[in-house]
Design an enzyme around this catalytic site. Structure first.
Site, PDB file in Angstrom:
ATOM      1  N   HIS A  28       0.631  -1.096   0.029  1.00  0.00           N
ATOM      2  CA  HIS A  28       0.115  -0.003  -0.051  1.00  0.00           C
ATOM      3  C   HIS A  28       0.760   1.293   0.028  1.00  0.00           C
ATOM      4  O   HIS A  28       2.099   1.345  -0.079  1.00  0.00           O
ATOM      5  CB  HIS A  28      -1.114   0.187   1.099  1.00  0.00           C
ATOM      6  CG  HIS A  28      -0.474  -0.018   2.528  1.00  0.00           C
ATOM      7  ND1 HIS A  28       0.490   0.818   3.116  1.00  0.00           N
ATOM      8  CD2 HIS A  28      -0.523  -1.224   3.513  1.00  0.00           C
ATOM      9  CE1 HIS A  28       0.939   0.488   4.388  1.00  0.00           C
ATOM     10  NE2 HIS A  28       0.373  -0.736   4.541  1.00  0.00           N
ATOM     11  N   HIS A  31       4.223   1.474   2.408  1.00  0.00           N
ATOM     12  CA  HIS A  31       5.222   0.676   1.806  1.00  0.00           C
ATOM     13  C   HIS A  31       5.970   1.733   0.563  1.00  0.00           C
ATOM     14  O   HIS A  31       7.206   1.532   0.661  1.00  0.00           O
ATOM     15  CB  HIS A  31       4.927  -0.554   1.140  1.00  0.00           C
ATOM     16  CG  HIS A  31       4.055  -1.678   2.251  1.00  0.00           C
ATOM     17  ND1 HIS A  31       2.856  -2.036   2.191  1.00  0.00           N
ATOM     18  CD2 HIS A  31       4.457  -1.865   3.453  1.00  0.00           C
ATOM     19  CE1 HIS A  31       2.336  -2.702   3.028  1.00  0.00           C
ATOM     20  NE2 HIS A  31       3.376  -2.613   4.013  1.00  0.00           N
ATOM     21  N   CYS A 137       1.974  -9.942  19.785  1.00  0.00           N
ATOM     22  CA  CYS A 137       1.463  -9.298  18.638  1.00  0.00           C
ATOM     23  C   CYS A 137       1.664 -10.261  17.576  1.00  0.00           C
ATOM     24  O   CYS A 137       3.010  -9.943  17.038  1.00  0.00           O
ATOM     25  CB  CYS A 137       1.454  -7.964  18.800  1.00  0.00           C
ATOM     26  SG  CYS A 137       0.630  -7.288  17.120  1.00  0.00           S
ATOM     27  N   CYS A 140       2.781  -7.588  14.681  1.00  0.00           N
ATOM     28  CA  CYS A 140       4.333  -6.921  14.801  1.00  0.00           C
ATOM     29  C   CYS A 140       5.209  -8.058  14.915  1.00  0.00           C
ATOM     30  O   CYS A 140       6.546  -7.834  14.781  1.00  0.00           O
ATOM     31  CB  CYS A 140       4.323  -6.308  16.130  1.00  0.00           C
ATOM     32  SG  CYS A 140       3.417  -4.707  16.334  1.00  0.00           S
ATOM     33  N   CYS A 159      -2.719  -4.301  21.107  1.00  0.00           N
ATOM     34  CA  CYS A 159      -1.316  -3.884  20.510  1.00  0.00           C
ATOM     35  C   CYS A 159      -1.736  -2.440  20.283  1.00  0.00           C
ATOM     36  O   CYS A 159      -2.765  -1.992  19.549  1.00  0.00           O
ATOM     37  CB  CYS A 159      -1.080  -4.696  19.313  1.00  0.00           C
ATOM     38  SG  CYS A 159       0.251  -3.735  18.256  1.00  0.00           S
ATOM     39  N   HIS A 162      -1.618  -2.220  15.940  1.00  0.00           N
ATOM     40  CA  HIS A 162      -2.514  -2.907  15.118  1.00  0.00           C
ATOM     41  C   HIS A 162      -3.971  -2.737  15.895  1.00  0.00           C
ATOM     42  O   HIS A 162      -5.006  -3.208  15.185  1.00  0.00           O
ATOM     43  CB  HIS A 162      -2.162  -4.448  15.118  1.00  0.00           C
ATOM     44  CG  HIS A 162      -1.010  -4.494  14.157  1.00  0.00           C
ATOM     45  ND1 HIS A 162       0.266  -4.534  14.729  1.00  0.00           N
ATOM     46  CD2 HIS A 162      -1.025  -4.706  12.684  1.00  0.00           C
ATOM     47  CE1 HIS A 162       1.130  -4.591  13.818  1.00  0.00           C
ATOM     48  NE2 HIS A 162       0.176  -4.814  12.415  1.00  0.00           N
ATOM     49  N   LYS A 310      -3.461   5.289  11.156  1.00  0.00           N
ATOM     50  CA  LYS A 310      -2.230   4.843  10.202  1.00  0.00           C
ATOM     51  C   LYS A 310      -2.898   3.959   9.059  1.00  0.00           C
ATOM     52  O   LYS A 310      -3.652   3.124   9.265  1.00  0.00           O
ATOM     53  CB  LYS A 310      -1.366   3.958  11.342  1.00  0.00           C
ATOM     54  CG  LYS A 310      -0.192   3.394  10.572  1.00  0.00           C
ATOM     55  CD  LYS A 310       0.654   2.329  10.952  1.00  0.00           C
ATOM     56  CE  LYS A 310       1.701   1.832  10.197  1.00  0.00           C
ATOM     57  NZ  LYS A 310       2.200   0.454  10.863  1.00  0.00           N
ATOM     58  N   LYS A 313      -3.539  -2.293   5.779  1.00  0.00           N
ATOM     59  CA  LYS A 313      -4.728  -3.205   5.256  1.00  0.00           C
ATOM     60  C   LYS A 313      -5.333  -3.582   6.429  1.00  0.00           C
ATOM     61  O   LYS A 313      -6.608  -3.902   6.237  1.00  0.00           O
ATOM     62  CB  LYS A 313      -4.119  -4.451   4.610  1.00  0.00           C
ATOM     63  CG  LYS A 313      -3.363  -4.432   3.356  1.00  0.00           C
ATOM     64  CD  LYS A 313      -4.333  -3.671   2.179  1.00  0.00           C
ATOM     65  CE  LYS A 313      -3.583  -3.303   0.782  1.00  0.00           C
ATOM     66  NZ  LYS A 313      -4.303  -3.130  -0.060  1.00  0.00           N
TER      67      LYS A 313
END
Length: 535
Positions: A28, A31, A137, A140, A159, A162, A310, A313
């Protein structure tokens, strides 16, 4: 990308890495943001005449990949192969990323060397067996400290990155004696204040290490998708130890000593701020334990935000880069995120902001300048670049402005990894040239057909064209396609050679375009946008 002839042969390469990305899904904007940044940085250093090595790749082991593959009814290797070949590599090609290597952690050149590295640490007494229980997690791939967790309305521990519940894991693992390296790391940070960027990230890491480090669990025994521990095949190597070592294995660690010594360590690791501790604490400690040199710099970029969240996905805010390149073009895409967001800080994305900046800065300021200059050389001098013979204070101010822009952009991008600052320096010069043309009014000067009038008109248009020559060089690392179009439009290549071979430090030397060069008005660099789409 081909190397330039001016590279310093035998010198250590300027070595830049991106994180290796998890292939649990397609890439996405987040990245692509880091990868484009690395591409711009390495292209810039190539045009400095330096030997350069740019590495990116994919992280293919761990529980997250295993679960994703299972959910899709394929093996982990099949899942990784599909994503890499159908999503990751094609996107980097689409975005004009000129990486020198693409490392996959399932490759034998990596897995064998990882086992050797870990075996060496074990033989040195840096690794021991023990037990551990704590919140983990999977997203992570990391054990979390209790103080790092957040709670939802029901009191469930989540987390913080996430926003998903952590799992309490208890297993017998092997541990790396990370706690022993706290003092050494603090001493290193003190001696190398620029090692972690930005300053806020450095402060976070220093404060974390000062609180005392725990030994690091470097193996997992509850699943098998990973590299086996060489002395105990009931365990696989912790995915982060595996992943960090790509920066060494990809450049010949344990296999090609000459290449390793001429490349390693990385001069700049570009990372997301959520993986800063791995790169600024665990990675240098591992290298210290092995007696290897530590990186020059870890530069942590902020998060791309959509609607205050943030981009990822998992929270459904992931946007495909192709959605934007289809509308704005690849060059504008490469430019926008580095210009709009200060590297190291969080930044919000919106179609409206992208559209406004594209129209104002790319289309109106830059693209229109290129079109106007080419059109006037065509109209008043039949497309042959005239000679400047009547330069005065106004022209000297433009030359001084260019010298300042080159120095500022080279310092910001080349030394400080400040992409926004470097790009703004170039666009400030573009505004200056636009102002120069507005003040000199060449369309009025053209009405004076006397020798003095013609000389003055020639000087104005040469000054503008020569300014654009330098802008094409400065913006080539950021927007290579449009820069090449401008270079071709100015007729620069027959005399000066390929754009990518132009030395960045020489961009400000005035008078490089030759009088008589054929200037053509090509396609508009940045066409008017259609009605903006909505994400």
């Amino acid at each position: 990308m081909a190397a330039t002839g001016s590279e310093k042969q035998g010198a250590k390469a300027f070595y830049v890495t991106t994180p290796i990305y998890y292939v649990n899904d397609a890439p996405h904007l987040g990245h692509a943001y880091t990868t484009v940044a690395g591409d711009v940085l390495t292209r810039w250093h190539r045009q400095r005449g330096e030997k350069v090595w740019y590495l990116t790749g994919t992280d293919e082991h761990g529980q997250k990949i295993m679960r994703t593959a299972e959910a899709n009814g394929v093996t982990p290797q099949e899942w990784c192969d599909k994503l890499v070949e159908e999503a990751w590599k094609p996107l980097w090609e689409h975005l004009d990323i000129a990486n020198d290597d693409f490392i996959r952690t399932t490759e034998k050149r990596h897995t064998d060397r990882v086992q050797e590295f870990v075996q060496d640490l074990y033989d040195k007494g840096e690794i021991y067996k023990g037990g551990y229980e704590g919140p983990y997690c999977v997203g992570c791939e990391e054990y979390k400290l209790p103080g790092d967790l957040i709670e939802d309305e029901q009191g469930t521990k989540l987390c913080p990155i996430h926003k998903k519940p952590v799992e309490i894991l208890k297993e017998e693992n092997y541990f790396f004696k990370l706690s022993a390296y706290g003092p050494k790391l603090l001493e290193f940070y003190e001696a190398n204040p620029g090692f972690i960027q930005p300053e806020s990230a450095r402060n976070e890491v220093v404060n974390f290490v000062k609180q005392g480090l725990q030994d690091l669990s470097i193996s997992r025994s509850t699943f098998d998708w990973g590299i086996p521990i060489p002395w105990d095949d009931k365990h696989v190597i912790y995915v982060w130890v595996d992943a960090l070592l790509n920066y060494a294995t990809a450049v010949g660690y344990g296999a090609d000593q000459a290449k390793f010594e001429s490349t390693f360590p990385a001069d700049v690791h570009l990372v997301g701020k959520d993986i800063l501790r791995f790169h600024a604490i665990i990675w240098p400690a591992m290298l210290m334990a092995q007696g290897l040199p530590v990186p020059g710099k870890v530069a942590a970029n902020g998060w791309l935000m959509v609607g205050g969240e943030k981009m990822s996905k998992s929270n459904l805010t992931g946007i495909k880069p192709q959605d934007l390149t289809a509308h704005f073009g690849v060059d504008a895409y490469r430019w926008y995120f580095l210009r709009a967001i200060a590297f190291g800080q969080d930044g919000s994305f919106s179609w409206e902001d992208f559209t406004a900046r594209y129209t104002s800065e790319l289309a109106n300021d830059y693209g229109n300048l290129a079109s106007r200059v080419a059109a006037m050389v065509g109209k008043y001098f039949d497309g042959a670049l005239p000679e400047a013979t009547a330069a005065g204070e106004a022209e000297q101010a433009v030359q001084d402005g260019l010298a300042k822009a080159v120095a500022e952009a080279d310092r910001k991008i080349g030394e400080e990894v400040d992409f926004q600052g470097g790009i703004l320096a170039v666009f400030d010069f573009v505004k200056q040239v636009n102002g120069y043309i507005t003040e000199q009014e060449p369309w009025k000067v053209a009405k004076d057909e006397s020798p003095e009038g013609r000389a003055r008109l020639a000087t104005i248009l040469y000054t503008a064209a020569e300014s654009l020559r330098a802008v094409a060089v400065l913006l080539n690392p950021v927007m290579p396609e449009s820069s090449q179009k401008l270079w071709d439009s100015l007729g620069a290549e027959p005399v000066l050679g390929a754009l990518a071979a132009q030395p960045m430090g020489d961009a400000g030397r005035w008078g490089q375009l030759s009088a008589g060069a054929t200037v053509t008005k090509g396609a508009v660099l940045f066409p008017r946008l259609e009605e903006p789409k909505k994400a």
